[in-house]
Scaffold this active site. Sequence first.
Site, mmCIF file in Angstrom:
data_model
loop_
_atom_site.group_PDB
_atom_site.id
_atom_site.type_symbol
_atom_site.label_atom_id
_atom_site.label_comp_id
_atom_site.label_asym_id
_atom_site.label_seq_id
_atom_site.Cartn_x
_atom_site.Cartn_y
_atom_site.Cartn_z
ATOM 1 N N ASN A 192 -12.078 12.702 23.858
ATOM 2 C CA ASN A 192 -10.974 12.801 23.257
ATOM 3 C C ASN A 192 -9.932 11.582 23.150
ATOM 4 O O ASN A 192 -8.795 11.652 22.898
ATOM 5 C CB ASN A 192 -10.101 14.140 23.918
ATOM 6 C CG ASN A 192 -9.582 13.665 25.248
ATOM 7 O OD1 ASN A 192 -9.919 12.853 25.732
ATOM 8 N ND2 ASN A 192 -8.615 14.392 25.661
ATOM 9 N N LYS A 208 9.888 -20.723 1.970
ATOM 10 C CA LYS A 208 9.351 -19.239 1.272
ATOM 11 C C LYS A 208 10.196 -18.330 1.582
ATOM 12 O O LYS A 208 11.120 -18.225 2.516
ATOM 13 C CB LYS A 208 7.875 -19.109 1.932
ATOM 14 C CG LYS A 208 7.916 -18.530 3.292
ATOM 15 C CD LYS A 208 6.416 -18.083 3.628
ATOM 16 C CE LYS A 208 6.504 -17.711 5.049
ATOM 17 N NZ LYS A 208 7.129 -16.529 5.356
ATOM 18 N N GLY A 230 -2.568 -14.555 4.657
ATOM 19 C CA GLY A 230 -1.701 -14.884 3.377
ATOM 20 C C GLY A 230 -0.748 -15.942 3.380
ATOM 21 O O GLY A 230 -0.535 -16.756 2.359
ATOM 22 N N ASP A 234 -2.896 -13.338 10.978
ATOM 23 C CA ASP A 234 -3.147 -12.117 10.834
ATOM 24 C C ASP A 234 -4.048 -11.640 9.467
ATOM 25 O O ASP A 234 -5.224 -11.989 9.566
ATOM 26 C CB ASP A 234 -1.854 -11.264 10.671
ATOM 27 C CG ASP A 234 -2.076 -9.834 10.626
ATOM 28 O OD1 ASP A 234 -3.403 -9.405 10.694
ATOM 29 O OD2 ASP A 234 -1.395 -8.849 10.885
ATOM 30 N N THR A 235 -3.409 -11.592 8.591
ATOM 31 C CA THR A 235 -4.360 -11.608 7.161
ATOM 32 C C THR A 235 -4.395 -12.795 6.182
ATOM 33 O O THR A 235 -5.116 -12.905 5.424
ATOM 34 C CB THR A 235 -3.506 -10.648 6.173
ATOM 35 O OG1 THR A 235 -2.179 -11.177 5.858
ATOM 36 C CG2 THR A 235 -3.357 -9.120 6.728
#
Length: 326
Positions: free
Chosen positions: A45, A201, A236, A233-234
């Site tokens: 579980n 940015k 981008g 992270d990503t």
Amino acid sequence: MSGVKRPTEKHLMLFTGRANPELAEEIAALMGVQLTPSRLISYANSEIYVRYEESVRGSDAFVIQSHPANVNEWLMEQLIMVDALKRASAKRITVVAPCYPYARQDKKHLGREPISARLIADLFWAAGADRIMSVDLHTSQIQGFFNGPLDHLSALPVLSAHVAAKYDVSNMTVVSPDAGRVRLADNWCDTLGAPLAIIHKRHDPTIANQVKVHEVVGKVAGRTCLLVDDMIDTAGTVCQAAQALRDHGAERIIIAATHPILSGPAAERLNAFGVEEVIFTNTLPMSADIQINNMTVLSIAPLLAQAIHEIFEDGSVASLFSHGAS
């Protein structure tokens, strides 16, 4: 003499969770000690069970755990490990979290939001931790979230030594991918003796992990540009920043970051962009499925081993602290 208590000899013990045991094993090898045998089980579980197979009474315990995805699972495992040590009468418990979980949720941007980084500190304290050790916190204010000492180490010496040995820093510009990383980039400038450039940015509040790059402030044309960040992270942000540098005539682009989170399209984006080199440390484990061209992973284990040694010996870790990171 009978009835006189002798001072108890200090006893260091190292423990590892299951998220990144290779890092803990490297730390243990550098320190010349063995990781304490532990039984860690995930039940059907998803509940976690922990039991140490040796006595930990009176020990100076260091619980090493990385926090890759699934962050919540590895966080809970570390909390349970700390609780088990406290209940087994460890003398002092230090949480070693190279990449502090939930570090980006360090303030309220909008109403009805949590400050999850503070909650994490409270959870470690409630579990029984006396001290936390981490590397390159997303913001230095997290140090104030914990009720005990929080040792904020810097990976800059590890990363910058590699860059200085491999590249001509006389033609290098250190670049902050946004205004929030300027202090970090400035520390790199001081270390390498290189000038600073900033990518201006703005985040689009309607789309997660999306930014719009506006302009480059600083001299980058014809130069080797070193994009620095605490984490990717990503990818981008760094890829859009790298595109802005390329548009402004950068000759070569290098990316250096401490924490390789590398979620979703990160590897694909970095490979598609084709930068000179991407440099990380191993604060987080690298999945075998992630293949990034021209990637270098440097070990953070010597830094952590030195810090653990200094804490155990009641020495100074000041020289290992982050250099004014924001």
